[in-house]
Design a protein around this motif. Structure first.
Motif, short mmCIF file in Angstrom:
data_model
loop_
_atom_site.label_atom_id
_atom_site.label_comp_id
_atom_site.label_asym_id
_atom_site.label_seq_id
_atom_site.Cartn_x
_atom_site.Cartn_y
_atom_site.Cartn_z
N ARG A 35 0.95 -1.34 0.01
CA ARG A 35 0.04 0.08 0.16
C ARG A 35 0.71 1.36 -0.02
NH1 ARG A 35 -5.19 1.08 0.40
NH2 ARG A 35 -5.58 -0.94 0.28
N ARG A 36 2.17 1.20 0.65
CA ARG A 36 2.95 2.55 0.88
C ARG A 36 3.52 2.85 -0.59
NH1 ARG A 36 5.92 -1.63 2.69
NH2 ARG A 36 7.70 -2.08 1.74
N GLU A 37 3.55 1.55 -1.33
CA GLU A 37 4.02 2.05 -2.71
C GLU A 37 3.14 2.71 -3.73
OE1 GLU A 37 7.31 1.24 -4.02
OE2 GLU A 37 8.17 0.99 -2.03
N VAL A 38 1.98 2.56 -3.29
CA VAL A 38 0.72 2.92 -4.30
C VAL A 38 1.10 4.69 -4.81
CG1 VAL A 38 -1.61 3.55 -4.74
CG2 VAL A 38 -0.93 1.43 -3.79
N PRO A 39 1.35 5.51 -3.76
CA PRO A 39 1.46 6.75 -4.40
C PRO A 39 2.88 6.84 -5.39
CG PRO A 39 1.30 6.65 -2.05
CD PRO A 39 1.47 5.30 -2.42
N ARG A 40 3.66 6.09 -4.99
CA ARG A 40 4.61 6.31 -6.16
C ARG A 40 4.34 5.52 -7.52
NH1 ARG A 40 10.72 5.24 -5.07
NH2 ARG A 40 10.14 4.19 -3.15
N LEU A 41 3.63 4.77 -7.54
CA LEU A 41 2.96 4.29 -9.02
C LEU A 41 1.98 5.37 -9.42
CD1 LEU A 41 2.15 1.77 -10.90
CD2 LEU A 41 0.10 1.77 -9.54
N ARG A 42 1.19 5.89 -8.69
CA ARG A 42 0.39 7.04 -9.04
C ARG A 42 1.24 8.36 -9.80
NH1 ARG A 42 -4.75 5.91 -6.68
NH2 ARG A 42 -5.03 3.86 -7.05
N ARG A 43 2.31 8.62 -9.31
CA ARG A 43 3.22 9.42 -9.82
C ARG A 43 3.88 9.01 -11.13
NH1 ARG A 43 5.34 9.89 -4.73
NH2 ARG A 43 7.37 8.93 -5.20
N ASN A 47 -5.37 23.24 -8.88
CA ASN A 47 -5.67 21.82 -9.10
C ASN A 47 -4.60 21.18 -9.79
OD1 ASN A 47 -8.40 20.87 -9.33
ND2 ASN A 47 -8.81 22.86 -9.92
N VAL A 48 -3.49 21.87 -10.28
CA VAL A 48 -2.55 21.14 -10.79
C VAL A 48 -1.57 21.13 -9.77
CG1 VAL A 48 -0.33 21.30 -12.64
CG2 VAL A 48 -2.76 21.84 -13.29
N ALA A 49 -1.39 22.19 -8.97
CA ALA A 49 -0.26 22.18 -7.88
C ALA A 49 -0.53 21.10 -6.66
CB ALA A 49 -0.27 23.45 -7.15
N PHE A 50 -1.92 20.87 -6.56
CA PHE A 50 -2.32 20.10 -5.57
C PHE A 50 -1.81 18.64 -5.95
CE2 PHE A 50 -5.88 17.36 -3.41
CZ PHE A 50 -5.55 18.17 -2.08
N ALA A 51 -1.66 18.46 -6.88
CA ALA A 51 -1.20 16.94 -7.15
C ALA A 51 0.35 16.51 -6.66
CB ALA A 51 -1.29 16.67 -8.63
N LEU A 52 1.05 17.91 -6.91
CA LEU A 52 2.31 17.74 -6.20
C LEU A 52 2.11 18.07 -4.55
CD1 LEU A 52 4.17 19.91 -8.86
CD2 LEU A 52 4.26 17.33 -8.66
N GLU A 53 1.26 18.72 -4.13
CA GLU A 53 1.46 18.98 -2.73
C GLU A 53 1.29 17.75 -2.02
OE1 GLU A 53 -0.24 23.42 -3.64
OE2 GLU A 53 -1.59 22.08 -2.42
#
Ligand SMILES: Nc1ncnc2c1ncn2[C@@H]1O[C@H](COP(=O)(O)OP(=O)(O)OP(=O)(O)O)[C@@H](O)[C@H]1O
Ligand SMILES: [Mg+2]
Length: 267
Positions: free
Chosen positions: A111-119, A139-145
């Motif tokens: 589960r902890r790797e999912v954000p890395r996949l999503r990037r 909206n775009v910045a939020f994806a990075l935040e």
């Protein structure tokens, strides 16, 4: 959380002078090493999906998408296109088979790797899914935040992708103040801001008129030319027929055709 933007070799979205400036910090050796098999953005092996209610959505699907490919997924309503996409972004898990995306076995990903996949995987939907009370820029910045990107990197990265999709002048607008095409370009900017290896789009032109649909397709083609793999589910026969790209046709959850060009049937 990590500080650099993941960026694997073989699929650089960054091309000099191409709108997304090259950044020396974008490739980290540790992430590069995880990216096996090399040169393959997406690989499904013998994948089936049966939903909990017993509905079989995919059967024995094999699909390999090399880095840099542009692939249309077509097929009638209910054929399994969105299910396939949900497996790629780990919204759903396969009932059996293996799903590799950007070198990772998606169904075994901790589960902890999912954000890395999503990037590594930018996602674009038919209904844009923008945050209504945030401006285009936010909206775009939020994806990075949300992925912990340091503040000083966020501004320049956002401005670069907004320039790429042609929305610099609209950066302060709210989604409700934009046309459908502009909203979708905002969503594409958001999908690109991590410099993903793959962009996956589920009927990105489904809510747009033909002219605006073509603009969105042109943008996705440009993104592909910059080196990003693009996989797009669509009912848009005109676009698919005109572009003569790779077309994977699903029917009843099975791949019934995989080849260059042509829509062949009205789905
Ligand atoms: N969460 C779910 N639970 C049960 N069945 C589902 C679920 N999601 C989709 N299905 C079923 O799985 C099959 C494939 O659906 P899917 O949404 O993947 O089709 P699609 O090709 O995207 O269709 P469309 O062109 O209408 O978007 C359909 O029969 C659908 O009813
Ligand atoms: Mg669908």
């Amino acid at each position: 959380m990590t500080t650099s933007t993941p960026h694997l070799p073989g699929a650089p979205i960054v091309a000099s002078g191409a709108g997304l400036a090259a950044d020396a910090t974008t490739t980290r050796p540790a992430e590069r090493d995880m990216a096996a098999p090399r040169g393959i953005s997406i690989a499904l092996q013998d994948v089936s999906k049966v939903y909990p209610n017993g509905r079989r959505a995919l059967s024995d699907v094999d699909l390999v998408v090399p880095d840099g490919d542009f692939v249309f997924i077509v097929g009638p309503s209910g054929a399994g296109k969105s299910t396939l996409i949900k497996l790629l972004i780990r919204d759903e898990l396969p009932t059996s088979g293996t799903v590799l995306v950007a070198g990772r076995d998606v169904s075994r990903l901790p589960r902890r790797e999912v954000p890395r996949l999503r990037r590594q995987v930018g996602i674009v939907f038919q209904d844009y899914k923008l945050l209504p009370y945030k401006s285009v820029r936010d909206n775009v910045a939020f994806a990075l935040e949300v992925t912990g990107t340091p503040g000083r990197r966020i501004g320049p990265a956002v401005e670069r992708v907004l320039a790429l999709v042609g929305l610099t002048a609209e950066a302060d607008q709210l989604p409700s103040q934009l046309s459908g095409g502009e909203q979708q370009r905002t969503a594409i900017a958001r999908a690109l801001v991590h410099e993903p290896r793959v962009v996956i789009a589920d009927e990105p032109t489904g809510n747009l008129d033909p002219l605006i649909s073509w603009e969105i397709i042109q943008l996705l083609l440009r993104i592909n030319e910059l080196g990003t793999t693009v996989l797009m589910a669509t009912h848009n026969a005109e676009v698919v027929t005109a572009l003569r790209r790779r077309v994977v046709a699903l029917e009843d959850g099975r791949v019934v055709r995989d080849g260059i060009g042509g829509y062949h049937r009205e789905y």
